[in-house]
Design a protein around this motif. Structure first.
Motif, PDB file in Angstrom:
ATOM      1  N   ALA A   7      -3.055 151.971   2.403  1.00  0.00           N
ATOM      2  CA  ALA A   7      -4.443 152.296   2.753  1.00  0.00           C
ATOM      3  C   ALA A   7      -4.898 153.565   2.037  1.00  0.00           C
ATOM      4  CB  ALA A   7      -4.580 152.463   4.265  1.00  0.00           C
ATOM      5  N   LEU A  66       2.369 143.553   1.286  1.00  0.00           N
ATOM      6  CA  LEU A  66       1.542 144.485   0.516  1.00  0.00           C
ATOM      7  C   LEU A  66       1.949 144.592  -0.940  1.00  0.00           C
ATOM      8  CD1 LEU A  66       0.878 147.396   3.018  1.00  0.00           C
ATOM      9  CD2 LEU A  66      -0.611 145.507   2.379  1.00  0.00           C
ATOM     10  N   PHE A  73      -5.763 143.454  -4.738  1.00  0.00           N
ATOM     11  CA  PHE A  73      -6.673 144.527  -4.352  1.00  0.00           C
ATOM     12  C   PHE A  73      -7.166 145.300  -5.569  1.00  0.00           C
ATOM     13  CE2 PHE A  73      -7.725 148.810  -3.080  1.00  0.00           C
ATOM     14  CZ  PHE A  73      -8.686 148.543  -2.128  1.00  0.00           C
ATOM     15  N   CYS A 108      -8.425 143.166   3.923  1.00  0.00           N
ATOM     16  CA  CYS A 108      -7.614 143.753   5.005  1.00  0.00           C
ATOM     17  C   CYS A 108      -7.443 142.780   6.167  1.00  0.00           C
ATOM     18  CB  CYS A 108      -8.249 145.047   5.501  1.00  0.00           C
ATOM     19  SG  CYS A 108      -8.160 146.396   4.319  1.00  0.00           S
ATOM     20  N   GLU A 109      -8.498 142.065   6.509  1.00  0.00           N
ATOM     21  CA  GLU A 109      -8.400 141.099   7.609  1.00  0.00           C
ATOM     22  C   GLU A 109      -7.450 139.956   7.265  1.00  0.00           C
ATOM     23  OE1 GLU A 109     -12.543 140.203   8.226  1.00  0.00           O
ATOM     24  OE2 GLU A 109     -12.784 141.885   9.621  1.00  0.00           O
ATOM     25  N   LEU A 124      -2.923 147.175  10.116  1.00  0.00           N
ATOM     26  CA  LEU A 124      -3.868 146.532   9.194  1.00  0.00           C
ATOM     27  C   LEU A 124      -5.183 146.211   9.900  1.00  0.00           C
ATOM     28  CD1 LEU A 124      -1.424 144.274   7.205  1.00  0.00           C
ATOM     29  CD2 LEU A 124      -2.905 146.040   6.223  1.00  0.00           C
ATOM     30  N   ILE A 127      -7.063 149.470  10.156  1.00  0.00           N
ATOM     31  CA  ILE A 127      -7.627 149.807   8.848  1.00  0.00           C
ATOM     32  C   ILE A 127      -8.848 148.926   8.567  1.00  0.00           C
ATOM     33  CG2 ILE A 127      -7.182 149.680   6.356  1.00  0.00           C
ATOM     34  CD1 ILE A 127      -4.262 150.573   7.091  1.00  0.00           C
ATOM     35  N   ALA A 128      -8.750 147.643   8.868  1.00  0.00           N
ATOM     36  CA  ALA A 128      -9.884 146.736   8.668  1.00  0.00           C
ATOM     37  C   ALA A 128     -11.080 147.157   9.515  1.00  0.00           C
ATOM     38  CB  ALA A 128      -9.480 145.297   8.998  1.00  0.00           C
ATOM     39  N   GLU A 131     -12.682 150.075   7.811  1.00  0.00           N
ATOM     40  CA  GLU A 131     -13.403 149.583   6.631  1.00  0.00           C
ATOM     41  C   GLU A 131     -14.693 148.870   7.053  1.00  0.00           C
ATOM     42  OE1 GLU A 131     -12.933 150.301   3.587  1.00  0.00           O
ATOM     43  OE2 GLU A 131     -10.891 151.053   3.573  1.00  0.00           O
TER      44      GLU A 131
END
Length: 163
Positions: A7, A66, A73, A108-109, A124, A127-128, A131
């Motif tokens: 992230a 990841l 990404f 992220c989702e 995650l 983080i989503a 975002e």
């Protein structure tokens, strides 16, 4: 790879991307838009750094997915991702930023859904959510900037064209 480190890397890439677009922009309004977005990326970076420093119990979650997702990404922030010739107005710049942010949220989702480790999945999702809040901010600014195109400015004059 640690989710939180990913992230942080993601936000660093975003900040560099928007700074590069700001430096290449020829119009002051567009340059300002991308400068603001770079600053927003720095704020998200700081938020994730606070999570890493212990604000979250699952900040050390590790994810195998990841490593494979890093390349996908990186395409979001590819140097040829924005064609500055097309971004001639600050509204177009915000529309581009919304596309980038939507791609990040979706990314992220999707990662959260594919993740098998429960701690990594929870991080995650967190983080989503951050975002998504950032996307909502960009969308609100876009709507404000675009409002004169959508609404009458004054009852006696019209900025909308006849259809």
């Amino acid at each position: 790879m640690k989710v939180i480190d990913f992230a942080l890397e993601m936000e660093e890439m975003g900040k560099d991307y928007f700074r590069r677009l700001a430096s290449e922009a020829s119009m002051n309004g567009v340059r300002t838009v991308f400068t603001i977005l770079a600053e927003e990326q720095q704020e998200l970076y700081d938020t994730f750094l606070a999570i890493k420093r212990g604000a979250s119990a699952h900040c050390n979650a590790d994810s195998q997915a990841l490593e494979r997702a890093r390349e996908a990404f990186a395409k979001i922030f590819a140097p040829d991702g924005a064609h500055l010739a097309l971004l001639k107005t600050d509204l177009a710049a915000y529309e581009h930023a919304m596309q980038v942010e939507a791609a990040i949220v979706s990314f992220c989702e999707e990662l959260a859904e594919r993740e098998r480790d429960e701690e990594a999945r929870a991080l995650l999702r967190e983080i989503a959510a951050e975002e998504r809040r950032h996307y909502d901010t960009v969308e609100s600014i876009h709507d404000f900037v675009a409002a004169p195109r959508w609404h009458l400015c004054w009852g006696e004059s019209c900025n909308l064209r006849e259809m």
